[in-house]
Design a protein around this motif. Structure first.
Motif, PDB file in Angstrom:
ATOM      1  N   LEU B 207      52.868  61.708  51.094  1.00  0.00           N
ATOM      2  CA  LEU B 207      51.610  61.383  50.412  1.00  0.00           C
ATOM      3  C   LEU B 207      51.266  62.334  49.262  1.00  0.00           C
ATOM      4  O   LEU B 207      50.253  62.142  48.588  1.00  0.00           O
ATOM      5  CB  LEU B 207      50.455  61.393  51.423  1.00  0.00           C
ATOM      6  CG  LEU B 207      50.502  60.340  52.535  1.00  0.00           C
ATOM      7  CD1 LEU B 207      49.302  60.487  53.444  1.00  0.00           C
ATOM      8  CD2 LEU B 207      50.545  58.936  51.942  1.00  0.00           C
ATOM      9  N   GLN B 210      49.692  61.357  45.942  1.00  0.00           N
ATOM     10  CA  GLN B 210      48.278  60.969  45.961  1.00  0.00           C
ATOM     11  C   GLN B 210      47.390  62.198  45.805  1.00  0.00           C
ATOM     12  O   GLN B 210      46.363  62.157  45.134  1.00  0.00           O
ATOM     13  CB  GLN B 210      47.932  60.254  47.273  1.00  0.00           C
ATOM     14  CG  GLN B 210      48.702  58.975  47.460  1.00  0.00           C
ATOM     15  CD  GLN B 210      48.163  58.126  48.585  1.00  0.00           C
ATOM     16  OE1 GLN B 210      47.057  58.321  49.070  1.00  0.00           O
ATOM     17  NE2 GLN B 210      48.950  57.152  49.004  1.00  0.00           N
ATOM     18  N   ILE B 226      44.510  54.943  43.211  1.00  0.00           N
ATOM     19  CA  ILE B 226      44.262  55.583  44.504  1.00  0.00           C
ATOM     20  C   ILE B 226      43.035  54.948  45.150  1.00  0.00           C
ATOM     21  O   ILE B 226      41.992  54.829  44.515  1.00  0.00           O
ATOM     22  CB  ILE B 226      43.995  57.101  44.318  1.00  0.00           C
ATOM     23  CG1 ILE B 226      45.169  57.786  43.638  1.00  0.00           C
ATOM     24  CG2 ILE B 226      43.697  57.763  45.674  1.00  0.00           C
ATOM     25  CD1 ILE B 226      46.410  57.849  44.465  1.00  0.00           C
ATOM     26  N   SER B 231      42.525  57.183  51.250  1.00  0.00           N
ATOM     27  CA  SER B 231      43.509  58.241  51.081  1.00  0.00           C
ATOM     28  C   SER B 231      42.930  59.583  51.558  1.00  0.00           C
ATOM     29  O   SER B 231      43.578  60.330  52.294  1.00  0.00           O
ATOM     30  CB  SER B 231      43.895  58.325  49.603  1.00  0.00           C
ATOM     31  OG  SER B 231      44.766  59.386  49.385  1.00  0.00           O
TER      32      SER B 231
END
Lengths: 269, 331
Positions: B207, B210, B226, B231
């Motif tokens: 991840l 992100q 995003i 997230s």
């Protein structure tokens, strides 16, 4: 053959922000390849409108379609492939190099691991070319001037390679020289690809030069939405109605060029 | 400083330093244990293999995990002061441990002491509170930080109350637990800690792109594709679980989680998070191994709780770097 759907279709949109209704039933159709400037007083709802289109806010009522689909139904990644958004300034210091920041624009095109492909590198190179920021590529974002930063933000959005570009007062804090560099970059971009632009701006004369269409917001309504040529004909009356200050029309080059200037004097009633 | 330093070189140097630390530090203690001792002396071999080695491993992964967790929270909240304990996970764990100590819950289950299990339960409890809040409509970076501070303060108040009603012995145990340490580490504790940590590193590693986007600000990150809330909440929960696992076993060891990521950023300015997390991990892991080595060697035969060492070493070092750095904090 069907006619292509408009890029943006806003129908009777209302948006409440805190205690008052910022947009009170706004409608607008932006066709592909048009460049719109949204003008109006501070607090007229310009930024709210562009944030609604960008999916950062959602309308309380009404319909808002982008590229034929309801704006709020886009997944985050899919939205990023349709539209890119350039804010007036970033929320804080961005701790990356210019090149890395522009590469971040490729996020929605990359796989889960975020490894840049040849195509991503190409897109970044092209965005850096268009925005003329080669000489800044290795600098840290924190070391840029306001004018440089704005072109880097644009480059990040350009790298997204979206058919729609949303600009929220992109040149408000720039001096005329950097403003020219910014719009030159935008011009190069427009030459290279089919692109629809919606920008919020306070600079009426720049808007009339750079944009094909003008939307003028007053008290949560459009009092004008149409071509830049038509807008010029209705000036300075429509400008005076919005801003409640005197505007003068200046004409030169045998009537080929014209501009409007405000003197900070109230309108005669 | 506007240029970008060579990140590959920095990682290579860090890796080398880490390897040296991991080889040399287990040899150091009340008694030095050299490779020749391990080969010839069965007593020293026993000490080395069953005490020093697992202890070094626990310290390394705990330090590294705290550093990566701190880096994630600093990026997520765009706040240089954030650390692994920002959302109150360590306070929840401490409360759970304190409660078990005061209730006199002895014994063990699943190979873990009741106090450790209580600490982990406390950590999970505080994560649940924060996570529920994170999905509410009012949550944003600032309100989440505030909620974390409130949870931490509430837990501290309850711990003080437990200290107050507990006996002298229990109060001392609570205090000692809160100081943190990796003494008493074993291979089984190491594996219990490292399994959730490995899952955390794997998911967080994937991840990381992100996380890069979060530092461009919510509006730009959103525009890049995003889903901010989803997230952010995923990062919060995996990080909190990893921190919970570390704190349950080592106690709330301070300073590493805030210090290591900043040290990494100063070494390689402008670095993206996947590489920064590797640097932070190596820095944090090595630092805790070094601090623990000091903790057991400074005043033999007694041991200083490692949390005291990390604070006493880390604080002045960090101030020095901060005063001398032209970059200040690079975020």
């Amino acid at each position: 053959m069907n006619t292509p759907t408009p890029m943006i279709q806003v129908h009777d949109v209302r948006a409440v922000y805190g205690p008052h209704e910022v947009l009170q039933g706004v409608s607008l159709a932006v066709e592909r390849n048009q460049r719109w400037a949204i003008i109006g007083r501070n607090g007229a709802g310009k930024s709210t409108l562009i944030k609604l289109i960008a999916g950062l806010l959602h309308p309380n009522k009404g319909a808002l379609q982008v590229n034929g689909m309801e704006a709020r139904r886009y997944s985050a990644r899919k939205r990023a492939q349709i539209m890119a958004y350039v804010p007036q300034k970033p929320d804080g210091v961005i701790p990356y190099s210019v090149h890395d920041f522009v590469m971040l624009g490729r996020y929605s095109a990359m796989g889960l691991m975020g490894m840049p492909s040849h195509k991503d590198r190409e897109a970044v190179r092209e965005a850096i070319d268009i925005c003329d920021i080669h000489h800044l590529a290795d600098r840290l974002m924190s070391t840029l001037s306001g004018g440089e930063l704005q072109r880097v933000l644009l480059a990040g959005a350009v790298a997204q390679q979206t058919p729609l570009l949303l600009l929220d007062e992109p040149t408000t804090s720039l001096d005329p020289a950097h403003e020219r560099l910014f719009f030159e970059a935008l011009g190069r971009l427009h030459e290279q690809r089919e692109l629809t632009i919606v920008m919020v701006t306070h600079d009426i004369n720049t808007a009339l030069v750079q944009c094909t269409h003008i939307g003028a917001l007053l008290n949560g309504h459009f009092i004008f939405a149409g071509s830049a040529g038509e807008f010029k004909k209705q000036c300075p009356a429509v400008l005076e109605e919005i801003f409640k200050v005197r505007f003068e029309r200046y004409v030169w080059s045998e009537g080929k060029s014209e501009a409007f200037g405000a003197w900070g004097v109230s309108c005669p009633e | 400083m506007s240029g970008i330093k060579n990140p590959v070189g920095a990682v290579a140097i860090l890796s080398l330093a880490t390897i040296v630390t991991l080889i040399v530090c287990p040899m150091i203690g009340i008694k030095w244990i050299l490779p020749s001792n391990i080969a010839n002396d069965s007593d020293l071999r026993f000490v080395f293999l069953t005490m020093r080695l697992p202890r070094t491993l626990v310290a390394f992964f705990a330090g590294g995990g705290l550093a990566v967790a701190g880096m994630i929270y600093q990026a997520l909240f765009r706040n240089p002061l954030a650390d692994p304990y920002t959302l109150g996970v360590s306070s929840g764990a401490s409360l759970g441990a304190a409660l078990c100590i005061v209730l006199g819950a002895g014994g063990s289950a699943f190979g873990l002491s009741i106090v450790t299990l209580g600490a982990f339960a406390g950590a999970v409890g505080s994560i649940l509170i924060i996570y529920t809040f994170a999905w509410s409509k009012e949550s944003n970076s600032s309100t989440l930080l505030l909620a974390g501070v409130i949870v931490a303060t509430l837990c501290s108040g309850l711990i003080m109350f437990l200290n107050f009603i507990g006996g002298l012995n229990q109060s001392f145990q609570i205090l000692r637990w809160i100081m943190g340490g990796v003494d008493g580490a074993s291979y089984s504790l190491f594996f219990i800690m490292v399994v959730p940590l490995a899952a955390f590193f794997a998911i967080a590693g994937i991840l990381m792109p992100q996380l890069d986007q979060f530092l461009t600000g919510d509006n730009i990150a959103h525009s890049r594709g995003i889903n901010i809330r989803a997230s952010r909440n995923l990062f919060i929960v995996i990080t909190a679980l990893a921190v919970g696992a570390i704190v349950a076993i080592c106690g709330p060891i301070g300073f590493i989680g805030i210090l290591a990521p900043h040290a990494g950023r100063m070494m390689i300015p402008g670095v993206r998070h996947r590489l920064l997390s590797l640097c932070s991990f190596l820095l944090g892991g090595s630092f805790l191994v070094l601090a623990d080595t000091l903790a057991r060697s400074v005043v033999p035969p007694s041991e200083i709780p490692v949390g005291i060492i990390t604070a006493m070493l880390g604080g002045p070092f960090f101030l020095l770097v901060l005063f001398r750095s032209k970059n200040r904090l690079l975020m």
